[in-house]
Design a protein around this motif. Sequence first.
Motif, PDB file in Angstrom:
ATOM      1  N   ALA A 118     -17.459   7.438 -10.509  1.00 31.12           N
ATOM      2  CA  ALA A 118     -15.582   7.725 -11.075  1.00 31.12           C
ATOM      3  C   ALA A 118     -15.069   7.616  -9.672  1.00 31.12           C
ATOM      4  N   ALA A 119     -14.389   6.780  -9.050  1.00 33.18           N
ATOM      5  CA  ALA A 119     -13.777   6.141  -7.418  1.00 33.18           C
ATOM      6  C   ALA A 119     -12.189   5.380  -8.145  1.00 33.18           C
ATOM      7  N   VAL A 120     -11.628   5.697  -6.584  1.00 31.88           N
ATOM      8  CA  VAL A 120     -10.194   4.712  -6.960  1.00 31.88           C
ATOM      9  C   VAL A 120      -9.888   4.351  -5.930  1.00 31.88           C
ATOM     10  N   LEU A 121     -10.336   2.538  -6.119  1.00 31.18           N
ATOM     11  CA  LEU A 121      -9.554   2.280  -4.816  1.00 31.18           C
ATOM     12  C   LEU A 121      -8.110   1.806  -4.520  1.00 31.18           C
ATOM     13  N   ARG A 122      -7.478   2.581  -3.707  1.00 32.97           N
ATOM     14  CA  ARG A 122      -5.931   2.457  -3.678  1.00 32.97           C
ATOM     15  C   ARG A 122      -5.664   1.774  -2.193  1.00 32.97           C
ATOM     16  N   GLY A 123      -4.514   0.856  -2.817  1.00 33.88           N
ATOM     17  CA  GLY A 123      -3.959  -0.185  -1.911  1.00 33.88           C
ATOM     18  C   GLY A 123      -2.409  -0.111  -1.745  1.00 33.88           C
ATOM     19  N   GLU A 124      -2.022  -1.208  -0.617  1.00 32.76           N
ATOM     20  CA  GLU A 124      -0.538  -0.984  -0.539  1.00 32.76           C
ATOM     21  C   GLU A 124      -0.249  -2.373   0.775  1.00 32.76           C
ATOM     22  N   GLY A 125       0.439  -3.183   0.322  1.00 26.49           N
ATOM     23  CA  GLY A 125       0.661  -4.554   0.971  1.00 26.49           C
ATOM     24  C   GLY A 125       1.779  -4.719   1.024  1.00 26.49           C
ATOM     25  N   VAL A 126       2.457  -5.526   2.248  1.00 27.90           N
ATOM     26  CA  VAL A 126       3.624  -6.552   2.035  1.00 27.90           C
ATOM     27  C   VAL A 126       2.996  -7.896   2.219  1.00 27.90           C
ATOM     28  N   ASP A 127       3.485  -8.593   1.713  1.00 28.27           N
ATOM     29  CA  ASP A 127       4.004 -10.076   0.745  1.00 28.27           C
ATOM     30  C   ASP A 127       5.202 -10.764   2.574  1.00 28.27           C
ATOM     31  N   SER A 128       4.326 -11.226   3.204  1.00 33.84           N
ATOM     32  CA  SER A 128       4.791 -12.501   4.804  1.00 33.84           C
ATOM     33  C   SER A 128       6.497 -13.090   4.246  1.00 33.84           C
ATOM     34  N   LEU A 129       5.892 -13.274   2.527  1.00 38.66           N
ATOM     35  CA  LEU A 129       7.264 -14.313   2.660  1.00 38.66           C
ATOM     36  C   LEU A 129       8.456 -13.975   2.591  1.00 38.66           C
ATOM     37  N   SER A 130       8.042 -13.164   1.154  1.00 36.44           N
ATOM     38  CA  SER A 130       9.278 -11.836   0.005  1.00 36.44           C
ATOM     39  C   SER A 130       9.736 -10.902   1.126  1.00 36.44           C
ATOM     40  N   GLN A 131       8.653 -10.834   1.343  1.00 36.53           N
ATOM     41  CA  GLN A 131       8.813  -9.121   2.533  1.00 36.53           C
ATOM     42  C   GLN A 131       8.594  -8.330   1.181  1.00 36.53           C
ATOM     43  N   SER A 132       8.707  -8.613   0.239  1.00 35.24           N
ATOM     44  CA  SER A 132       7.872  -7.193  -1.668  1.00 35.24           C
ATOM     45  C   SER A 132       6.968  -6.158  -0.528  1.00 35.24           C
ATOM     46  N   ARG A 133       7.011  -5.015  -1.423  1.00 32.72           N
ATOM     47  CA  ARG A 133       5.928  -4.304  -0.874  1.00 32.72           C
ATOM     48  C   ARG A 133       5.141  -4.104  -2.621  1.00 32.72           C
ATOM     49  N   ALA A 134       3.595  -3.781  -2.616  1.00 31.44           N
ATOM     50  CA  ALA A 134       3.131  -3.525  -3.775  1.00 31.44           C
ATOM     51  C   ALA A 134       2.530  -2.536  -3.346  1.00 31.44           C
ATOM     52  N   ARG A 135       2.116  -1.312  -4.294  1.00 36.17           N
ATOM     53  CA  ARG A 135       0.872  -0.794  -4.831  1.00 36.17           C
ATOM     54  C   ARG A 135       0.136  -0.736  -5.710  1.00 36.17           C
TER      55      ARG A 135
END
Length: 395
Positions: free
Chosen positions: A285-302
């Motif tokens: 089992a594994a978990v791929l944890r990611g986060e980032g920022v959209d350069s256009l809207s500055q929305s954040r995603a996790r």
Amino acid sequence: MAEISIQVNGRTQTHEAEPRTHLGDFIREKGRLTGTNLSCEHGVCGACTVLVDGRPVRSCITFAGACDGHEVTTVEGYEGDPIMTRLRKAFSEHHALQCGFCTPGMLATSRDIVLRLPDADEARVRIELSGNICRCTGYQGITAAILSVLKALREQPDEQVQALRAMVVQHVPDDWSQGGFATFEAVQEEAAAVAPAPAAAPASAGSADKGKGQAIQGGFEARFPADQVWAFMKDLPKVAGCLPGAVIESQDGATVQGKIAIKFGPMSAAFKGQATLEQDDARRAAVLRGEGVDSLSQSRARGDVSYQVAPEGESRSRVDVELVYSLQGPLAQFSRSGLVQDFVRRMIAEFGKNVNLRLEKPLAEGEAPVAAEFNPVKMFFSILWDRFKGFFRRR
């Protein structure tokens, strides 16, 4: 899952929903009443305001389970309401709407102002409207529309409106200080009387915190033995390379830097950030944890992509996948829609297809993984076609 029954616009809506389902999602996704708009999803902007038992509430922060057995009125259900009939006409006459996104919630709040505050002046109306954000009109037309309705009712009272006002008044205490709200005082207890709290168990790989966002389950069949699939699935560049739209730019141990591009209907974004792989070899089992920022809207995603490989015979295996994701910023309004959830499920299916392809045709030694092929237009219309067919099956 629990069965929730709500009287929505005079019709009983009974559906199974998770305890964490919000009223706005229940109305839109279960009841197919999309006039209620979800925007900030923090109870701030007021776009999602509906009436529960005649009183305005933020449907994005109200649990559907708390409304079980209650009456909910949305913008689709105001026909025949004496106040709303006047407000709709006044909104049109005073040009109180432009793009219209805030209008369903704005109408619910305006109705409450007319109902509770028959003598409100412009200053008071503007204070009451402060919880509903409009980015188009400057509130001038909205304020004028409400004031015109209040003025007309003062000059010529309406019996139906008076009856509604009487129902509201009888539920309001004369003195809120007498039993209206009780505060509490902090009390320091004896140390011996307080049992120490047990230490929290560490999160294991393969488990995601569902309290941090929307959770969607899926999976796929792999045409290879479980050990072979697991050896592939714990290789970070290979796994990330199978995610549709993902591009890896650098790697440092168990962490990669890169971006993932998404285009789905009106939503287009390119999130740039990092992802880390946590693995549990004993459980495959594994978990791929990611986060980032959209350069256009500055929305954040996790997002946490959890997966576990289980054998199914000697030469096949099953990979169970769960994606827990959250969005903050302008793109958050899309995060809970049924179309987006269908889109994510298709993404999981594409992920499984890419894993099988890479296992069948391994990269040569030293060959860098390339971004997985992804056709968002084809996927978008495929989902719309499935929705279209489902609509006629229900009828």
